[in-house]
Design an enzyme around this catalytic site. Structure first.
Site, short mmCIF file in Angstrom:
data_model
loop_
_atom_site.label_atom_id
_atom_site.label_comp_id
_atom_site.label_asym_id
_atom_site.label_seq_id
_atom_site.Cartn_x
_atom_site.Cartn_y
_atom_site.Cartn_z
CE LYS A 69 -2.78 3.05 2.66
NZ LYS A 69 -1.95 4.22 2.00
CD GLU A 88 9.22 12.11 14.04
OE1 GLU A 88 10.24 11.60 13.24
OE2 GLU A 88 8.21 11.48 14.05
CD GLU A 132 12.76 0.37 12.19
OE1 GLU A 132 12.98 1.55 12.84
OE2 GLU A 132 13.13 -0.87 12.51
CB CYS A 139 12.26 8.54 10.56
SG CYS A 139 12.93 7.25 9.61
#
Length: 487
Positions: free
Chosen positions: A175, A388, A254, A288
């Site tokens: 996806k 974050e 992750e 990231c």
């Protein structure tokens, strides 16, 4: 008029059953529609999973060198179209052309790498404790691999999940993100051509676009999916982990991070500012592994802030395809998230030394542009130093020594990438030993990775199950059978 892209299922291109599509827009110019893609339904996802399941046994029985040939032929076609792929990536995701070109080459190299590894990844022979016996292990594919991938590395991340899955004999259902799916759909065109040339079974690769609930949910929970690999936000990753493990699937996630770079008192301060600046502002901070916290020895703190602000001031902002230093955010929501974080920082008492807003001028009116942001007067327990911020955003903290720097580096829930800038490698080794991050880089930006070594985080940055990339990236998609053969 923009091209319309279809889903790829069972070796053919298909429209969604609903007939619905969505527009993919250029974040540098929102009037520019890059492509129309399928707004798929759960029925489309179930059909793709069933196609993968139907091809599972034949692909698992295909010899490793033949699997590698599919990857090799795919890589050749990607290489021939590399300029087109990089231009598409830059146009739909916003990366600078240089960044997009580098990511595209990385994806090509990933397919080539796993093409070779497919030839000799099988298991190990062991010495038995008695004679007249062969003792060995065999690595067998998990079956159907469900891949849910993000928009921020839209060609590299699908590649480093899909290639090892295929190399080890799994069929895949992938996806793609709605924000930037077009570049990998062009990779799938390369896969389709390669599959026809080498005679790969229909259904080995299945790729869809659409929403998370409609497409992602079946990919995670369907009974025929054996392993799920996800990269994305912590909130979604935690949900996927829970759903997949409840369904007794193997799962790998992750997620995000709050990455530090430590600058010691004996570091070259100008060089340190370049390392932190490139790690914080490269790819518009949408990585990231991006640096979000600079932890600087108090004796060089003021000098470092001055150099980092100078670096930020020098960053040229513009449309990615014009190859500036920094392109736009990928979407309005990502832009607003970064701007909101700056306001939160101000409310918490931080000082914005540079940036913090949108650049002025007519050139920026039609895109999701933001300035690189440098904060001081921050404390480790502030929200903006703990959560974050997926943008070009860095807060600068003081430390009195290496021990305090290590303590500050570890003072978050996350643990993906950490940097250390120094001329003293004794201190560097202390940092490597003491920091709880999955990737540690000395005198380099936290961003940027080699493809043949393991990648992954610790703590809230990862499920901490299996690493991606390198040979370890193949381990995730296989299960070990141990054979005792007495004669």
């Amino acid at each position: 008029m923009a091209d319309t892209y279809q889903n790829y299922v069972a070796g053919e291109w298909r429209d969604t059953e609903t007939g619905e599509t969505f527009a993919v827009r250029n974040p540098a110019d929102t009037d520019d529609v890059v492509a129309e893609c399928q707004d798929s339904s759960s029925a489309d996802a179930n059909g793709a999973i069933e196609a993968a399941a139907a091809a599972r046994e034949e692909w698992a029985d295909t010899p490793g060198p033949a699997r590698g040939e599919l990857l090799r032929e795919t890589a050749k076609r990607m290489d021939e179209r590399s300029d087109e792929l990089a231009e598409t990536l830059s146009r739909e995701e916003g990366k600078t052309l240089a960044e997009a070109t580098g990511e595209t080459q990385r994806a090509v190299d990933i397919f080539y790498y796993y093409a070779e590894r497919a030839m000799d990844y099988a298991g190990e022979r062991r010495r038995p404790s008695s004679g007249s016996q062969n003792l060995y292990t065999v690595r067998e594919p998990m079956g159907v691999a469900g891949l849910v991938v993000p928009w921020n590395y839209p060609i590299a991340i699908p590649s480093w999940k899909m290639a090892p899955a295929l190399a080890t004999g799994n069929t895949v259902v992938c996806k793609l993100s709605q924000a930037a799916p077009t570049v990998f759909l062009k990779v799938v065109e390369c896969i389709d051509e390669a599959a026809e040339e080498v005679g790969a079974p229909d259904g080995v690769v299945n790729v869809l676009t659409g929403g998370g609930e409609e497409v992602g949910q079946p990919v995670v929970t369907h009974d025929e999916v054996d392993a799920v690999s996800f990269t994305g936000s912590r909130a979604v990753g935690d949900m996927i982990y829970e759903q997949a493990t409840d369904a007794h699937k193997r799962v790998q996630t992750e997620l995000g991070s709050k990455n530090p770079t430590v600058v010691t008192e004996n570091a070259d301060v100008e060089e340190a500012a370049q390392v932190v600046g490139s790690g914080a502002f490269g790819v518009t901070g949408q990585a990231c592994t991006a640096t979000e916290r600079a932890i600087v020895h108090e004796s060089v703190y003021d000098e470092f802030v001055e150099e980092l602000v100078s670096y930020a001031e020098s960053v040229d902002i513009g449309p990615g395809r014009e190859d500036p230093d920094m392109g736009p955010h990928v979407s309005e929501s990502e832009l607003e998230s970064t701007l909101d974080a700056v306001e939160t920082a101000r409310d918490e008492g931080a000082t914005v030394e540079y940036g913090g807003g949108q650049p002025d001028g007519d050139d920026y009116e039609d895109g999701y542009y933001v300035e690189p942001t440098v904060l001081t007067d921050v404390e480790s327990d502030m929200e903006v130093m703990q959560e974050e911020v997926f943008g070009p955003f860095v807060g600068v903290l003081k430390a009195s020594d290496v021990d305090e720097a290590i303590e500050l580096a570890n003072d978050v829930e996350f643990g993906l990438a950490a940097g250390f800038v120094t001329d003293d490698h004794t201190e560097a080794n202390r940092f490597v030993d003491g920091v709880d991050f999955g990737v540690v880089k000395v005198n380099e930006a936290t961003t940027g990775l080699e493809l043949h070594v393991p990648f992954g985080g610790m703590n809230a940055s990862s499920s901490e199950t299996y690493r991606e990339q390198g040979e370890e990236g193949m381990d995730y998609f296989t299960i070990i059978k141990t054979v005792y053969d007495s004669y």
